[in-house]
Motif scaffolding. Structure first.
Motif, PDB file in Angstrom:
ATOM      1  N   ALA A 180       0.851  -1.196   0.000  1.00  0.00           N
ATOM      2  CA  ALA A 180       0.000   0.000   0.000  1.00  0.00           C
ATOM      3  C   ALA A 180       0.884   1.242   0.000  1.00  0.00           C
ATOM      4  O   ALA A 180       1.565   1.535   0.991  1.00  0.00           O
ATOM      5  CB  ALA A 180      -0.924  -0.002   1.214  1.00  0.00           C
ATOM      6  N   LEU A 181       0.898   1.970  -1.093  1.00  0.00           N
ATOM      7  CA  LEU A 181       1.724   3.162  -1.223  1.00  0.00           C
ATOM      8  C   LEU A 181       1.223   4.278  -0.312  1.00  0.00           C
ATOM      9  O   LEU A 181       0.022   4.424  -0.084  1.00  0.00           O
ATOM     10  CB  LEU A 181       1.701   3.651  -2.675  1.00  0.00           C
ATOM     11  N   THR A 182       2.146   5.066   0.188  1.00  0.00           N
ATOM     12  CA  THR A 182       1.763   6.253   0.951  1.00  0.00           C
ATOM     13  C   THR A 182       1.463   7.385  -0.038  1.00  0.00           C
ATOM     14  O   THR A 182       1.891   7.338  -1.199  1.00  0.00           O
ATOM     15  CB  THR A 182       2.884   6.683   1.902  1.00  0.00           C
ATOM     16  N   PRO A 183       0.763   8.429   0.403  1.00  0.00           N
ATOM     17  CA  PRO A 183       0.513   9.563  -0.505  1.00  0.00           C
ATOM     18  C   PRO A 183       1.792  10.169  -1.072  1.00  0.00           C
ATOM     19  O   PRO A 183       1.827  10.562  -2.245  1.00  0.00           O
ATOM     20  CB  PRO A 183      -0.247  10.554   0.387  1.00  0.00           C
ATOM     21  N   ASP A 184       2.841  10.277  -0.260  1.00  0.00           N
ATOM     22  CA  ASP A 184       4.102  10.835  -0.749  1.00  0.00           C
ATOM     23  C   ASP A 184       4.734   9.939  -1.803  1.00  0.00           C
ATOM     24  O   ASP A 184       5.328  10.423  -2.781  1.00  0.00           O
ATOM     25  CB  ASP A 184       5.076  11.045   0.409  1.00  0.00           C
ATOM     26  N   GLU A 185       4.636   8.625  -1.620  1.00  0.00           N
ATOM     27  CA  GLU A 185       5.186   7.687  -2.605  1.00  0.00           C
ATOM     28  C   GLU A 185       4.397   7.744  -3.912  1.00  0.00           C
ATOM     29  O   GLU A 185       4.977   7.650  -5.002  1.00  0.00           O
ATOM     30  CB  GLU A 185       5.184   6.273  -2.026  1.00  0.00           C
ATOM     31  N   ALA A 208      -2.197   9.814 -11.361  1.00  0.00           N
ATOM     32  CA  ALA A 208      -2.842  10.696 -10.390  1.00  0.00           C
ATOM     33  C   ALA A 208      -4.320  10.338 -10.221  1.00  0.00           C
ATOM     34  O   ALA A 208      -4.834  10.325  -9.098  1.00  0.00           O
ATOM     35  CB  ALA A 208      -2.694  12.148 -10.838  1.00  0.00           C
ATOM     36  N   LEU A 209      -5.001  10.042 -11.339  1.00  0.00           N
ATOM     37  CA  LEU A 209      -6.415   9.680 -11.231  1.00  0.00           C
ATOM     38  C   LEU A 209      -6.579   8.331 -10.546  1.00  0.00           C
ATOM     39  O   LEU A 209      -7.540   8.113  -9.796  1.00  0.00           O
ATOM     40  CB  LEU A 209      -7.050   9.644 -12.624  1.00  0.00           C
ATOM     41  N   HIS A 210      -5.625   7.431 -10.764  1.00  0.00           N
ATOM     42  CA  HIS A 210      -5.648   6.122 -10.111  1.00  0.00           C
ATOM     43  C   HIS A 210      -5.543   6.289  -8.600  1.00  0.00           C
ATOM     44  O   HIS A 210      -6.287   5.667  -7.826  1.00  0.00           O
ATOM     45  CB  HIS A 210      -4.508   5.261 -10.644  1.00  0.00           C
ATOM     46  N   MET A 211      -4.635   7.143  -8.158  1.00  0.00           N
ATOM     47  CA  MET A 211      -4.449   7.330  -6.720  1.00  0.00           C
ATOM     48  C   MET A 211      -5.663   8.024  -6.101  1.00  0.00           C
ATOM     49  O   MET A 211      -5.971   7.822  -4.919  1.00  0.00           O
ATOM     50  CB  MET A 211      -3.161   8.104  -6.447  1.00  0.00           C
ATOM     51  N   ALA A 212      -6.382   8.823  -6.894  1.00  0.00           N
ATOM     52  CA  ALA A 212      -7.511   9.572  -6.357  1.00  0.00           C
ATOM     53  C   ALA A 212      -8.816   8.789  -6.356  1.00  0.00           C
ATOM     54  O   ALA A 212      -9.767   9.194  -5.690  1.00  0.00           O
ATOM     55  CB  ALA A 212      -7.705  10.859  -7.159  1.00  0.00           C
ATOM     56  N   LYS A 334      11.665   3.955 -10.819  1.00  0.00           N
ATOM     57  CA  LYS A 334      12.348   5.236 -10.957  1.00  0.00           C
ATOM     58  C   LYS A 334      12.162   6.102  -9.722  1.00  0.00           C
ATOM     59  O   LYS A 334      13.067   6.854  -9.326  1.00  0.00           O
ATOM     60  CB  LYS A 334      11.830   5.966 -12.196  1.00  0.00           C
ATOM     61  N   ALA A 335      11.002   6.001  -9.076  1.00  0.00           N
ATOM     62  CA  ALA A 335      10.739   6.774  -7.859  1.00  0.00           C
ATOM     63  C   ALA A 335      11.391   6.157  -6.632  1.00  0.00           C
ATOM     64  O   ALA A 335      11.448   6.791  -5.572  1.00  0.00           O
ATOM     65  CB  ALA A 335       9.229   6.901  -7.640  1.00  0.00           C
ATOM     66  N   GLY A 336      11.871   4.910  -6.763  1.00  0.00           N
ATOM     67  CA  GLY A 336      12.529   4.241  -5.646  1.00  0.00           C
ATOM     68  C   GLY A 336      11.594   3.726  -4.584  1.00  0.00           C
ATOM     69  O   GLY A 336      12.019   3.440  -3.461  1.00  0.00           O
ATOM     70  N   VAL A 337      10.306   3.575  -4.930  1.00  0.00           N
ATOM     71  CA  VAL A 337       9.342   3.096  -3.932  1.00  0.00           C
ATOM     72  C   VAL A 337       9.170   1.584  -3.993  1.00  0.00           C
ATOM     73  O   VAL A 337       8.390   1.021  -3.214  1.00  0.00           O
ATOM     74  CB  VAL A 337       7.968   3.780  -4.122  1.00  0.00           C
ATOM     75  N   ASP A 338       9.885   0.919  -4.908  1.00  0.00           N
ATOM     76  CA  ASP A 338       9.766  -0.535  -5.024  1.00  0.00           C
ATOM     77  C   ASP A 338      10.671  -1.267  -4.039  1.00  0.00           C
ATOM     78  O   ASP A 338      10.690  -2.495  -4.002  1.00  0.00           O
ATOM     79  CB  ASP A 338      10.079  -0.986  -6.449  1.00  0.00           C
ATOM     80  N   VAL A 339      11.422  -0.509  -3.230  1.00  0.00           N
ATOM     81  CA  VAL A 339      12.250  -1.103  -2.178  1.00  0.00           C
ATOM     82  C   VAL A 339      12.048  -0.285  -0.910  1.00  0.00           C
ATOM     83  O   VAL A 339      11.707   0.909  -0.961  1.00  0.00           O
ATOM     84  CB  VAL A 339      13.749  -1.130  -2.555  1.00  0.00           C
ATOM     85  N   ASP A 340      12.263  -0.924   0.255  1.00  0.00           N
ATOM     86  CA  ASP A 340      12.122  -0.196   1.511  1.00  0.00           C
ATOM     87  C   ASP A 340      13.434   0.477   1.886  1.00  0.00           C
ATOM     88  O   ASP A 340      14.401   0.473   1.119  1.00  0.00           O
ATOM     89  CB  ASP A 340      11.628  -1.127   2.625  1.00  0.00           C
ATOM     90  N   GLU A 341      13.486   1.027   3.097  1.00  0.00           N
ATOM     91  CA  GLU A 341      14.659   1.781   3.530  1.00  0.00           C
ATOM     92  C   GLU A 341      15.922   0.924   3.600  1.00  0.00           C
ATOM     93  O   GLU A 341      17.040   1.426   3.479  1.00  0.00           O
ATOM     94  CB  GLU A 341      14.399   2.418   4.906  1.00  0.00           C
TER      95      GLU A 341
END
Length: 421
Positions: A180-185, A208-212, A334-341
């Protein structure tokens, strides 16, 4: 068994058959392995020996047009692969027996690619349980269309599905739950798109429409321009007509008032779905693309028709769910959200947007009952709770911690009370 009357479009007949109107024998040896799914379902798969099963072409064409292309593609995929498997194993597919269905389920454990060695599932593993369940669901749907009973509810079939899931778990293959992505991600993914390309504007608007809206990827790609109702520049009603169960629903998308302290909007303009969707529709109109599918296929190259966006919009050709899935994975990477910290991989899929809509909503205190109508979950369905992957589970949000803290506070009160008596 013989077929009387003129052959219909899409009907399987002998290559050397006489002219239309002659008697055409129906082949009983199940040679129809080259049939690509049930796109011509009624004329091909109906019992043509019964005159009452003959359907005029305009009636059949109306049915085909009423069913979205995304549904047809799923039917093509699921039924076509089942027919080919039956042909390769010498089994009957119209209708199949319960034994055939059970064997088909189990065959997904050892199903290989064209090389005959590599397992066909993702990552060279057996097919995931969800894939098997979807494949079986398509077969059951087509069988019901043919007038046959669906084998889905048969105890043996359900037991075989459970056995398949148990086998995967014994092999260490657990179900892949979408992160589950965060809004910032989600915002970071939108910002990876190249807004100098027509494809970049389209992709940013779609993300953007998908997230909304929290809809499914197939529902997003099935949207038409006519499904968007602009109530005002800051309010948009999205009608999702292509969903499970065939029930349309309306999802409101609204811009927030600026924050009272900072004066900043919750959505920055470069990730605001209302701004991006409007920009995409304006770009289509500037390129002379009339109303139709909302998200269209785009090609690299071509003249900069509006002076700043490169690329070509292919009018009338809807962007496919597969193309959106591929773009979504690239954006996540590319956004780097496919891996954790710590660098561990996350299972970021298009369903992560749906999980984010529900999870972020419940984290914000929105009752599940208010979210259900917008996600399309039925009132009595527990499925929506599978999407709640809240990060609010530690510290003050952890029930175990709160129980222990309450116990400590009670002991302190009792101690103070005992010391003062």
């Amino acid at each position: 068994m013989a077929v009387t009357g003129p052959a219909l479009e899409g009907e399987v007949v002998d290559a050397g058959a006489p002219a239309a109107g002659a008697v055409v024998p129906r082949q009983e040896t199940h040679p129809r392995l080259d049939v690509k799914g049930p796109r011509g379902l009624l004329p091909v798969y109906a019992d043509l020996s019964d005159p009452d099963e003959r359907v005029p072409l305009d009636v059949d064409e109306a049915l085909r047009e009423a069913i979205p292309d995304t549904t047809w593609r799923t039917l093509d995929w699921g039924w076509g692969r089942f027919v080919r498997w039956c042909g390769a194993t010498g089994r009957k597919h119209d209708p199949p027996t319960v034994g055939t269905i059970r064997t088909y389920i189990w065959a997904h454990l050892t199903w290989t690619k064209a090389d005959g060695v590599t397992l066909a599932g993702r990552g060279g593993r057996p097919y995931a349980y969800a894939t098997v369940e979807t494949a079986l669901g398509v077969v059951c749907t087509v069988l019901k269309w043919q007038g046959h009973p669906s084998p889905w509810g048969h105890p043996g079939v359900q037991a075989q599905l459970k056995a398949y899931s148990k086998k995967l778990r014994s092999m260490g293959i657990m179900p892949g739950e979408a992160y589950a992505l965060t809004p910032d991600e989600q915002a970071a993914m939108v910002r990876t798109r190249d807004m100098g390309q027509v494809a970049g504007v389209r992709d940013a608007a779609a993300l953007a429409l998908h997230m909304a809206t929290g809809c499914r990827a197939a529902e997003l790609m099935a949207l038409d321009d006519s499904d968007l109702e602009w109530v005002s520049p800051t309010r948009l009603l999205v009608t999702i007509r292509v969903g499970k169960g065939g029930k349309p629903r309306r999802v409101p998308v609204e811009a927030d008032e600026p924050d009272e302290e900072t004066g900043e909007p919750a959505w920055a303009p470069d990730v605001d779905p209302l701004v991006l969707v409007s920009e995409w529709q304006d770009l289509k109109r500037a390129r002379g693309v009339g109303p139709g599918p909302l998200f269209l296929e785009c090609k690299v190259g071509g003249k900069r028709g509006d002076g700043r966006h490169a690329g070509v919009i292919v009018a009338g050709k809807r962007m496919t769910t597969a193309a959106y899935d591929k773009m979504h994975r690239r954006a996540a990477r590319k956004a780097g959200v496919d891996v954790d910290e710590k660098g561990n991989p996350r299972n970021v899929t298009t369903h992560s947007q749906r999980a984010a809509y529900i999870t972020n909503g419940t984290d914000a205190g929105v009752p599940v009952e208010r979210i259900r109508p917008f996600t399309g979950h039925s009132p009595n369905s527990p499925v929506i709770f599978r999407y709640v992957r809240s990060g609010l589970q530690w510290g003050e949000h952890n029930p175990g911690v709160q129980i222990r803290r309450a116990a400590v506070r009670r002991r302190r009160r009792m101690t103070r009370g005992g010391g003062g008596s």
